[in-house]
Design an enzyme around this catalytic site. Structure first.
Site, PDB file in Angstrom:
ATOM      1  CD  GLU A 115       5.540 -13.623  -7.817  1.00 10.50           C
ATOM      2  OE1 GLU A 115       5.830 -14.499  -6.838  1.00 10.50           O
ATOM      3  OE2 GLU A 115       5.846 -12.818  -7.126  1.00 10.50           O
ATOM      4  CE  LYS A 162       4.904 -13.890  -2.267  1.00  7.52           C
ATOM      5  NZ  LYS A 162       4.729 -14.375  -3.784  1.00  7.52           N
ATOM      6  CG  ASP A 200      12.052 -29.271   4.092  1.00 10.34           C
ATOM      7  OD1 ASP A 200      11.201 -28.484   3.694  1.00 10.34           O
ATOM      8  OD2 ASP A 200      12.053 -29.909   5.499  1.00 10.34           O
ATOM      9  CG  HIS A 211       5.263  -7.813 -11.674  1.00 12.38           C
ATOM     10  ND1 HIS A 211       4.423  -7.967 -10.871  1.00 12.38           N
ATOM     11  CD2 HIS A 211       5.922  -8.040 -11.189  1.00 12.38           C
ATOM     12  CE1 HIS A 211       4.737  -8.559  -9.532  1.00 12.38           C
ATOM     13  NE2 HIS A 211       5.974  -8.287 -10.088  1.00 12.38           N
TER      14      HIS A 211
HETATM   15  C1  MEV Z   1       5.167  -9.836  -4.400  1.00 12.68           C
HETATM   16  O1  MEV Z   1       5.506 -11.488  -4.901  1.00 12.68           O
HETATM   17  C2  MEV Z   1       5.989  -9.943  -3.331  1.00 12.68           C
HETATM   18  C3  MEV Z   1       5.945  -8.305  -2.735  1.00 12.68           C
HETATM   19  O2  MEV Z   1       4.285  -8.360  -2.870  1.00 12.68           O
HETATM   20  C4  MEV Z   1       6.824  -8.619  -2.219  1.00 12.68           C
HETATM   21  C5  MEV Z   1       6.478  -6.906  -1.368  1.00 12.68           C
HETATM   22  O3  MEV Z   1       5.028  -6.401  -1.243  1.00 12.68           O
HETATM   23  O4  MEV Z   1       7.709  -6.403  -1.116  1.00 12.68           O
HETATM   24  C6  MEV Z   1       5.607  -7.383  -4.361  1.00 12.68           C
END
Ligand code: MEV
Length: 428
Positions: A83, A263, A279, A380
């Site tokens: 990513e 995430k 792992d 981004h």
């Molecule tokens: C994207 O890979 C991760 C985010 O969505 C994390 C978040 O929203 O805190 C930007």
């Protein structure tokens, strides 16, 4: 070791110069990275022995996260991830955290849980008493099944009995795995001791397998960042700190947001776990199970504004299970994973866990800071523009030139990239 700041501008130089900078930083001989990373660090013959039905190997970018200071020591952090912007954003957040001294972390002893399932237990109280009375015998049996681990200072650390109701009991054998992740050893212990446990409980023996909710093997990371370090051209630091706290409270209030918040944390953790041959499914399973331990899915990291002696600060903290190894598993056979371990200089599995978790907290900060101020898309955009430029056929320095134009015009799509490329090449 050179300081964390010596990597400023690393993104502007070419891959071989970057490798040289890392080699000098960690004391590797010149060319060591090039050699270790040939074929992605894994040749086909070795790959064919690692898993079944191999038809090839599958490459991902290996990068280094920089500006990381962990417990007062500058670290280079190997990261494997597809990513865009994860490495850059986490490194930028490490730089901000560095203004407050970096990350401080601690790790529990490397104790994993081997689960033994017992069914048809007619009297759970008696079963518990019987198992607990024989704890020494069970410990001896377990230690005999892992003499190498005992010789390295690991071994059995205790037995826990959990009545799950309906005649089902789970027995946990706590095994100190030292610098191994421990899956194999823990499963061996469960399979060796399981039948005796069932006999003691007068029960039917069920599964014998480790638990990925490795909550005896947690890592805790903290950082305290002066608000001034969070400022951007458009946002004063104190406002950013307050915005990050609000974003944290959103995740604390809402599992839908908590999932995305977490995430973002795993964006920093998984790349380190993968780079070092560990792992990552196990780490993911442990993290999310731990996030839901109260019965409600919660954020693994939280942020608060506080008043420090020199003004406003932002305090962050993260806690999660971290079952990693620096010996055994894939590591012994994967040249790139071995190199990644040398690069980050982790001297123990616990230290690697602290490093990965610190990158997780950095990644979370980067995401919350961007989301709660200007939004994530602007940052981004330029990285995405590079992939679009590549997809449109740009090569060499065309990539940066096309990407810069796309980002400037805020028109990041393939047709525009092809148009810019044609123009650069002297076409229409
Ligand atoms: C994207 O890979 C991760 C985010 O969505 C994390 C978040 O929203 O805190 C930007």
């Amino acid at each position: 070791m050179t300081s964390a700041s010596s990597f400023s501008g690393l993104h502007k130089v070419g891959v071989s110069e970057r490798r040289g900078a890392v080699e000098r930083h960690v004391g590797l001989t010149a060319g060591a990275m090039q050699e270790a990373l040939q074929e992605g660090g894994l040749d086909l013959q070795t790959a064919d022995k690692l898993i079944e039905n191999v038809v090839g190997t599958y490459a991902l970018p290996l990068a280094v996260g920089v500006h990381m200071v962990l417990n007062g020591e500058a670290r280079v952090v190997p990261m494997v991830v597809e990513e865009p912007s994860v490495v850059a954003a986490a490194s930028a957040a490490c730089k901000m955290a560095g203004k407050g001294g970096g990350f401080t972390a601690e790790a529990d002893a490397p104790v994993m849980i081997a689960q033994v399932q017992l069914d048809e237990v007619s009297d759970a109280v008696r079963a518990r008493a019987s198992i607990e009375q024989h704890a020494d015998e069970l410990s001896r049996m377990a230690d005999e099944a892992m003499p190498g681990m005992v010789a390295r200072g690991g071994g059995m650390r205790g037995v826990e009995v959990r009545d799950l109701g309906g005649g089902m009991v789970a027995v946990h054998l706590l095994v100190d795995c030292r610098d191994a992740m421990g899956a194999n050893i823990v499963n061996t212990v469960a399979e060796t001791v399981g039948p005796r446990i069932a006999e003691l409980a007068g029960a039917t023996l069920g599964l014998r397998i480790l638990s990925n909710l490795a909550d005896h093997r947690k890592v805790r990371v903290r950082c305290t960042i002066p608000a001034s370090a969070l400022a951007s051209a458009d946002w004063p630091g104190e406002e950013v700190a307050a915005a990050v706290e609000r974003a944290s409270r959103f995740a604390e209030a809402d599992p839908y947001r908590a999932a995305t918040h977490n995430k973002g944390i795993m964006n920093g953790i998984d790349p380190v776990v993968i780079a070092t041959g560990n792992d990552w499914r196990a780490v993911e399973a442990g993290a999310h199970a731990y996030a839901a331990r109260t019965g409600r899915y919660e954020p693994l990291a939280t942020w608060r504004v506080a008043r420090g002696s020199d003004g406003v600060v932002l305090e962050g903290g993260l806690e999660l299970p971290m079952a990693l190894g620096i010996v055994g598993g894939t590591l012994g056979q994967h040249r790139a994973a071995k190199m990644a371990l040398r690069v980050c200089g982790a001297r123990s599995a616990a230290e690697l866990g602290m490093l990965a978790a610190s990158m997780g907290l950095a990644s979370n900060l980067a995401a919350l800071r961007a989301l709660s101020t200007e939004g994530i898309q602007r940052g981004h955009m330029s990285l995405h523009a590079r992939s679009v430029a590549l997809a449109a056929g740009a090569i060499g320095d065309e990539v940066e030139r096309v990407a810069a134009e796309l980002a400037r015009a805020r028109r990041v799509h393939r047709a525009e990239a092809e148009r810019v490329l044609r123009r650069l090449r002297g076409g229409a």
